[in-house]
Design a protein around this motif. Sequence first.
Motif, PDB file in Angstrom:
ATOM      1  N   ARG A 526      13.861  -4.058 -17.585  1.00 54.96           N
ATOM      2  CA  ARG A 526      14.712  -3.148 -16.816  1.00 54.96           C
ATOM      3  C   ARG A 526      15.305  -3.917 -15.650  1.00 54.96           C
ATOM      4  NH1 ARG A 526      10.249  -0.486 -18.573  1.00 54.96           N
ATOM      5  NH2 ARG A 526      10.571   1.512 -19.667  1.00 54.96           N
ATOM      6  N   THR A 527      16.569  -4.267 -15.779  1.00 54.25           N
ATOM      7  CA  THR A 527      17.287  -4.974 -14.711  1.00 54.25           C
ATOM      8  C   THR A 527      18.659  -4.326 -14.608  1.00 54.25           C
ATOM      9  OG1 THR A 527      18.120  -6.599 -16.290  1.00 54.25           O
ATOM     10  CG2 THR A 527      16.044  -7.128 -15.167  1.00 54.25           C
ATOM     11  N   GLU A 528      19.611  -5.067 -14.043  1.00 55.04           N
ATOM     12  CA  GLU A 528      20.982  -4.543 -14.022  1.00 55.04           C
ATOM     13  C   GLU A 528      21.477  -4.283 -15.426  1.00 55.04           C
ATOM     14  OE1 GLU A 528      23.902  -6.633 -11.853  1.00 55.04           O
ATOM     15  OE2 GLU A 528      22.755  -6.622 -10.005  1.00 55.04           O
ATOM     16  N   ALA A 529      21.089  -5.150 -16.359  1.00 58.23           N
ATOM     17  CA  ALA A 529      21.357  -4.942 -17.787  1.00 58.23           C
ATOM     18  C   ALA A 529      20.002  -4.733 -18.458  1.00 58.23           C
ATOM     19  CB  ALA A 529      22.080  -6.133 -18.392  1.00 58.23           C
ATOM     20  N   ASN A 530      19.806  -3.548 -19.008  1.00 60.73           N
ATOM     21  CA  ASN A 530      18.530  -3.226 -19.631  1.00 60.73           C
ATOM     22  C   ASN A 530      18.459  -3.850 -21.025  1.00 60.73           C
ATOM     23  OD1 ASN A 530      17.543  -1.375 -17.527  1.00 60.73           O
ATOM     24  ND2 ASN A 530      19.311  -0.141 -18.123  1.00 60.73           N
ATOM     25  N   HIS A 531      17.388  -4.582 -21.285  1.00 58.72           N
ATOM     26  CA  HIS A 531      17.249  -5.315 -22.546  1.00 58.72           C
ATOM     27  C   HIS A 531      15.987  -4.900 -23.292  1.00 58.72           C
ATOM     28  CE1 HIS A 531      19.830  -8.815 -20.794  1.00 58.72           C
ATOM     29  NE2 HIS A 531      20.579  -7.871 -21.360  1.00 58.72           N
ATOM     30  N   ASN A 590      21.083  -5.617 -25.703  1.00 55.61           N
ATOM     31  CA  ASN A 590      21.443  -4.905 -24.483  1.00 55.61           C
ATOM     32  C   ASN A 590      21.348  -3.407 -24.749  1.00 55.61           C
ATOM     33  OD1 ASN A 590      22.673  -3.716 -22.277  1.00 55.61           O
ATOM     34  ND2 ASN A 590      24.229  -5.330 -22.073  1.00 55.61           N
ATOM     35  N   ASP A 592      22.083  -0.998 -22.889  1.00 59.15           N
ATOM     36  CA  ASP A 592      23.218  -0.245 -22.345  1.00 59.15           C
ATOM     37  C   ASP A 592      24.372  -0.142 -23.328  1.00 59.15           C
ATOM     38  OD1 ASP A 592      21.891   0.118 -19.889  1.00 59.15           O
ATOM     39  OD2 ASP A 592      22.503  -1.893 -19.245  1.00 59.15           O
TER      40      ASP A 592
END
Length: 605
Positions: A526-531, A590, A592
């Motif tokens: 979980r970051t700016e782009a969830n992977h 990704n 998202d």
Amino acid sequence: MQENKFLLPPDSIIKLPIDPDSFSFEKVAINKKQYDDAVNYGLFIYNQRIYSGFDSKEQNAKGQNLIGFNPISNFGIEVMSHMNDENDSKRLVQINNIKNQEVTFEIQSNSFTTYNAFQVMVESFGNYYIDASSSDFKRLKKYLMDNMRQGTMIMILGHQTGEYWCFNNGVIEDGRYRSYDENGCIEINGKLVYVPSANSLYKENDHKFINQKRCNYIMSGISFEDWAFQMKIVHRNHGMLGISFLISAVFTDYLFKTHGFFPLLFIYGEASTGKTMMVQSLQSLFGSPQPSMSILSDADSPKARIRKFAEFRNMLVFLEEYRASVDSKINEWLKSIYNRIPYGRATRDYSFHTDNVPFNSSVAITGNDFPSDDALITRCIVDEMHKSSFDEFERKEFDTLVKMLDKGVSGCLSEILNLRPYFKDNYKKNYPITRKSVAEAFSLKGIHNSRAIENNAVILNSIITLENKIRLPYTSKQLLDYMVTCATRQESRRFNESEITRFWDIVLYAIRNQSISKDVHYKIERTEANHIYIVFKIVYLEYAKNIKTIYNEKALPKNTLTGKLKIYPAFVANKTVRIGSNVVKAWVFNLDKMEEEFKEYILNL
């Protein structure tokens, strides 16, 4: 008495018989050709009777034996042409009896092999009687063969290799329409052309040539511009794409030879949105619309569907009722249409060879479901029709189009066919620029699939080639803009309603059932782009185990699936990472860019 009365030479060896139709016992009054036939063949045809020679036991003034003649039939006969194809040969025969009952028919050449076969053949058509000796029949065969022309029998309507177009009631050649005679015959470039389905012999037969009889040229005074304008009003941008596909389909033999493929048109949408009406309007340029074939119905067997594609050349076949749940064999068959891979059947001589039943026409498919087979999707140009309610103006315009179709619009096809030489001369030189423009327009929407680019480029380039020669209710720029819209939707659905979607459905199923474990077989970042990171070799085993149970499908081979995942928009990379206590090779996606339901569930774990 016949015209061209001929007087026998004084030293003739021919003894003329009494005319059986003469009440005053006059002799037959033959002409010069009949006299020459009598001399050369010992046989002639006069007033719908065959006369065969015999030794009269008399002599002329020079002491030469005279040949007498007796009628051996109540009909005259002509073999109008000999017609070969790769399987067998046929002859086009015309017989006319003394009651002036005439019939023209095609027959296997082996019907002339023996007298008995010949006798059975002619007598099967009604009051046609012959009583011939072996020598009589030999003379007749030689006479018929020597006077027989070479001809062509047209079994496939539409474009012909001689650069003319056959309807069921006539041909378009060099820009003009000509009708067949009542026997389905016409002379083209000094050669007799015979169209069996146009023969009046079959006119009232409700079981022969049913589809071909729909394919008629109708001169109603409606121009191509009139029809196309109304199509655009009624079907909006869908009509624009449909018209463009149809124009391309008319030249599909040339386009397939040029590219080695031709795309399928798939029209997707709910009921009552006008899908069927639009396809039938497109088909109307070839005559009365051909009946659609249901993909789901058992009434249309796979072989029957294949035959429909072989019956016509450069026309449009209509397949409807596509469902995502169709048998995989149906999807494989549809994919084969793209590359026109022919259906093989055993040869008639039962050897180890096969005949091929070709795909000669293009296809429009309609369905309430979007295709689930990714390879099929990429072979289609997909349009979506969702509007199902129409105001009073739209209904009036629809009624106007229906009235046009009722009058018949096939006469305007000649406006397109006349441009074939120009199309062939200019299409290839335009194509590289057209393909580049499509690729650039698609890339702005993130579409880089080469097959999608080429499918649309073929159709667009057909319009670019002809747009200065025909009046269209749209420009090639407007068509390209709409192609971008369709392709964007198509690519989105391709990944949302395909094998890739089912793969992720099964991943979610396995996670919920804990057959793959968090921080062992996958992990979430979980970051700016969830992977999401997955250990593919483990996840693939779960996919292969469950897809048959859940979707009643076979698992994709591992290499095939990985190839599809690599072009999936959510794919990030393959990398070595730590998941739990192990360092593993993982695939990264990704979240998202994935389905909202999947993303939400994973992030809430």
